[in-house]
Write a protein that holds these residues in place. Structure first.
Motif, PDB file in Angstrom:
ATOM      1  N   VAL A 285       0.858  -1.184   0.000  1.00 36.04           N
ATOM      2  CA  VAL A 285       0.000   0.000   0.000  1.00 36.04           C
ATOM      3  C   VAL A 285       0.897   1.237   0.000  1.00 36.04           C
ATOM      4  N   GLU A 286       0.698   2.035  -1.012  1.00 39.60           N
ATOM      5  CA  GLU A 286       1.454   3.282  -1.115  1.00 39.60           C
ATOM      6  C   GLU A 286       0.817   4.334  -0.202  1.00 39.60           C
ATOM      7  N   VAL A 287       1.605   4.780   0.777  1.00 38.94           N
ATOM      8  CA  VAL A 287       1.100   5.778   1.713  1.00 38.94           C
ATOM      9  C   VAL A 287       1.765   7.110   1.416  1.00 38.94           C
ATOM     10  N   GLU A 288       0.929   8.078   1.156  1.00 40.92           N
ATOM     11  CA  GLU A 288       1.467   9.405   0.861  1.00 40.92           C
ATOM     12  C   GLU A 288       2.127   9.993   2.105  1.00 40.92           C
ATOM     13  N   GLU A 289       3.374  10.429   1.917  1.00 44.94           N
ATOM     14  CA  GLU A 289       4.124  10.961   3.040  1.00 44.94           C
ATOM     15  C   GLU A 289       3.594  12.354   3.408  1.00 44.94           C
ATOM     16  N   GLY A 290       3.324  12.549   4.716  1.00 46.94           N
ATOM     17  CA  GLY A 290       2.777  13.816   5.172  1.00 46.94           C
ATOM     18  C   GLY A 290       3.863  14.764   5.644  1.00 46.94           C
ATOM     19  N   PRO A 291       3.480  15.930   6.135  1.00 45.78           N
ATOM     20  CA  PRO A 291       4.439  16.919   6.639  1.00 45.78           C
ATOM     21  C   PRO A 291       5.215  16.362   7.835  1.00 45.78           C
ATOM     22  N   LEU A 292       6.403  16.912   8.065  1.00 46.91           N
ATOM     23  CA  LEU A 292       7.184  16.548   9.240  1.00 46.91           C
ATOM     24  C   LEU A 292       6.465  16.978  10.506  1.00 46.91           C
ATOM     25  N   CYS A 293       5.800  18.141  10.437  1.00 44.12           N
ATOM     26  CA  CYS A 293       5.093  18.642  11.623  1.00 44.12           C
ATOM     27  C   CYS A 293       3.996  19.594  11.163  1.00 44.12           C
ATOM     28  N   THR A 294       2.857  19.605  11.916  1.00 45.26           N
ATOM     29  CA  THR A 294       1.757  20.529  11.631  1.00 45.26           C
ATOM     30  C   THR A 294       1.336  21.172  12.942  1.00 45.26           C
ATOM     31  N   ILE A 295       1.292  22.520  12.945  1.00 42.44           N
ATOM     32  CA  ILE A 295       0.857  23.289  14.110  1.00 42.44           C
ATOM     33  C   ILE A 295      -0.494  23.907  13.775  1.00 42.44           C
ATOM     34  N   TYR A 296      -1.520  23.656  14.634  1.00 42.58           N
ATOM     35  CA  TYR A 296      -2.880  24.136  14.364  1.00 42.58           C
ATOM     36  C   TYR A 296      -3.193  25.347  15.252  1.00 42.58           C
ATOM     37  N   TYR A 297      -4.126  26.218  14.736  1.00 46.85           N
ATOM     38  CA  TYR A 297      -4.490  27.464  15.420  1.00 46.85           C
ATOM     39  C   TYR A 297      -6.002  27.558  15.508  1.00 46.85           C
ATOM     40  N   THR A 298      -6.473  28.371  16.461  1.00 41.22           N
ATOM     41  CA  THR A 298      -7.902  28.689  16.536  1.00 41.22           C
ATOM     42  C   THR A 298      -8.190  29.828  15.572  1.00 41.22           C
ATOM     43  N   ILE A 299      -9.457  30.101  15.327  1.00 44.89           N
ATOM     44  CA  ILE A 299      -9.871  31.089  14.339  1.00 44.89           C
ATOM     45  C   ILE A 299      -9.350  32.485  14.715  1.00 44.89           C
ATOM     46  N   LEU A 377      -5.700  23.736   3.099  1.00 45.24           N
ATOM     47  CA  LEU A 377      -4.800  22.643   3.483  1.00 45.24           C
ATOM     48  C   LEU A 377      -5.438  21.281   3.225  1.00 45.24           C
ATOM     49  N   ASN A 378      -6.756  21.164   3.360  1.00 46.16           N
ATOM     50  CA  ASN A 378      -7.454  19.908   3.054  1.00 46.16           C
ATOM     51  C   ASN A 378      -8.626  20.198   2.145  1.00 46.16           C
ATOM     52  N   ASP A 379      -9.117  19.181   1.499  1.00 45.76           N
ATOM     53  CA  ASP A 379     -10.220  19.331   0.537  1.00 45.76           C
ATOM     54  C   ASP A 379     -11.488  18.650   1.045  1.00 45.76           C
ATOM     55  N   MET A 380     -11.718  18.683   2.344  1.00 43.09           N
ATOM     56  CA  MET A 380     -12.883  17.960   2.901  1.00 43.09           C
ATOM     57  C   MET A 380     -14.080  18.867   3.122  1.00 43.09           C
ATOM     58  N   GLY A 381     -14.028  20.123   2.705  1.00 46.01           N
ATOM     59  CA  GLY A 381     -15.193  20.982   2.749  1.00 46.01           C
ATOM     60  C   GLY A 381     -15.233  21.913   3.933  1.00 46.01           C
ATOM     61  N   GLU A 382     -16.305  22.726   3.943  1.00 41.85           N
ATOM     62  CA  GLU A 382     -16.435  23.781   4.937  1.00 41.85           C
ATOM     63  C   GLU A 382     -16.554  23.247   6.357  1.00 41.85           C
ATOM     64  N   LYS A 383     -17.040  21.990   6.503  1.00 42.39           N
ATOM     65  CA  LYS A 383     -17.227  21.402   7.824  1.00 42.39           C
ATOM     66  C   LYS A 383     -15.900  21.227   8.564  1.00 42.39           C
ATOM     67  N   PHE A 384     -14.793  21.132   7.818  1.00 38.94           N
ATOM     68  CA  PHE A 384     -13.488  20.863   8.423  1.00 38.94           C
ATOM     69  C   PHE A 384     -12.544  22.068   8.275  1.00 38.94           C
ATOM     70  N   VAL A 385     -13.089  23.297   8.317  1.00 38.98           N
ATOM     71  CA  VAL A 385     -12.265  24.496   8.115  1.00 38.98           C
ATOM     72  C   VAL A 385     -11.206  24.652   9.192  1.00 38.98           C
ATOM     73  N   SER A 386     -11.443  24.088  10.394  1.00 39.23           N
ATOM     74  CA  SER A 386     -10.452  24.258  11.464  1.00 39.23           C
ATOM     75  C   SER A 386      -9.143  23.567  11.134  1.00 39.23           C
ATOM     76  N   LEU A 387      -9.171  22.577  10.231  1.00 40.31           N
ATOM     77  CA  LEU A 387      -7.935  21.901   9.838  1.00 40.31           C
ATOM     78  C   LEU A 387      -7.123  22.724   8.841  1.00 40.31           C
TER      79      LEU A 387
END
Length: 397
Positions: A285-299, A377-387
């Motif tokens: 299974v080919e797994v797409e390599e992700g970022p080394l690190c991700t820092i998340y913020y509030t709105i 950053l992601n293409d999962m729609g408005e429901k996941f804007v915090s990501l």
């Protein structure tokens, strides 16, 4: 342990259980009434009966009475023993009151006149002995707990007469012993109904033959009697049958053999499935390599929390161990909230903030390429804007 050994062990256990089940079918011993019965000891199968009823005396002129006046009372008390389920013996004391009509004056027990006839009455007391035959057990076989038993009996006895006594003025003054003594012979049928193991009630229908002045035997009178009685049975009341062995039938093993074959087939199928599973090639299974690190913020925020600072400290240590490796720091903001100007400011502020922390932890500035991205950053729609509100750190290829 090999799989073949496991299968053999399961089969051995299965066969062992079958053999054990067959071995438990041992010979048992039960009472068999068809083989007869055993005689009880002498102190068993005793009984005592008390009875009371009415009788009708068949005299040549007694039909001249009205129907209800033809009957007289009688009673009895018996003690007996059954020697087998069929044969028994009893002895007892009996009281019988007799009525008769005659034109003669010399009959014992004169009490007056009745419709132009001389009326006679006497009380007779005596002892009797009977031989009993249980017809139900004889014809149908002995069965413990049977409710109804028909018992035929026959016997005889001797009775003493007591007749009315008159005083000198010809007034009745009690009873006196009569001059005659009767020999009796009788047969009857007892209809016995068991209430419990010890108590029963019965209806007794009896025919009795009396001989007045029995020495000369020149008179014979017939008496029909009916009694209702109760019996109490002492000690052991039933009869034991011979004990015989019961040998179990040899079981048919076809069904067990069929079950064993079915179990072997299931085990073989499970073994095949296990072998196929073990030999199946592993899919890569080919797994797409992700970022080394991700820092998340509030709105609307770009400050870095204390926890995230520790994370960036660990990332800085990794960067310093690889001084020739370059990294891209990208600032992100969601495109669903805020204006474009606000989002541009947030992307830059977030990226610069992460860069500052890395530099404070000793990372060489030449290893960092700081940029922003105005996409999501992601293409999962408005429901996941915090990501989308984040900073990513990726190794440059």
């Amino acid at each position: 342990m090999k799989k073949s050994s496991i299968i053999g062990l399961v089969a051995a256990l299965f066969m062992g259980q079958s053999a054990m089940a067959q071995s438990t079918q041992e010979i048992t011993y039960v009472e068999d009434p068809t083989q007869g019965y055993l005689f009880n000891s002498f102190d068993n199968n005793w009984f005592i009966s008390a009875e009371a009823g009415v009788n009708y005396h068949f005299d040549s002129n007694n039909g001249e009475r009205s129907f209800m006046k033809r009957f007289s009372p009688n009673a009895g008390l018996w003690v007996g023993k059954w020697f087998s389920p069929i044969i028994g013996l009893r002895a007892g004391f009996n009281y019988t009151a007799l009525k008769s009509l005659s034109h003669a004056t010399n009959e014992p027990g004169y009490i007056g006149t009745y419709k132009g006839w001389n009326d006679f009455k006497r009380n007779e007391f005596g002892g009797n002995v009977d031989v009993m035959v249980n017809l139900t057990n004889w014809w149908c076989g002995y069965r413990p707990g049977r409710i109804y038993n028909g018992i035929f009996y026959g016997g005889g006895g001797m009775q003493v007469q007591y007749v009315p006594k008159f005083d000198s003025r010809n007034n009745r003054d009690g009873w006196k012993k009569g001059g005659n003594t009767n020999l009796t012979a009788h047969v009857g049928l007892i209809n016995n109904f068991a209430l419990t193991k010890n108590f029963s009630i019965y209806l007794d229908v009896r025919g009795m033959l009396l001989t007045d002045e029995w020495i000369n035997a020149n008179k014979k009178k017939m008496d029909l009697q009916a009694y209702v009685g109760v019996t109490y049975n002492f000690n052991k009341t039933d009869w034991s049958a011979p004990i015989v062995p019961v040998i179990p039938e040899i079981p048919n093993c076809d069904a067990i053999e069929a079950r064993l074959q079915a179990a072997n087939a299931r085990l073989a199928d499970v073994e095949r499935q296990l072998r196929d599973c073990l030999n199946r090639p592993v899919e890569k299974v080919e797994v797409e390599e992700g970022p080394l690190c991700t820092i998340y913020y509030t709105i609307g925020r770009s400050n870095i929390s204390r926890v995230d600072r520790k994370v960036l400290g660990a990332v800085a240590e990794l960067m310093k161990q690889n001084p020739n490796q370059k990294y891209t720091v990208t600032g992100w903001a969601d495109n669903y909230t805020g204006s474009e100007q606000v989002n541009i400011r947030l992307r830059n502020a977030r990226a610069k903030g992460v860069e500052k922390v890395l530099l404070q932890n000793g990372v060489n500035p030449s290893q960092l390429d700081v940029t922003t991205n105005n996409g999501n950053l992601n293409d999962m729609g408005e429901k996941f804007v915090s990501l989308d509100r984040a900073v990513t750190i990726e190794e440059n290829k």
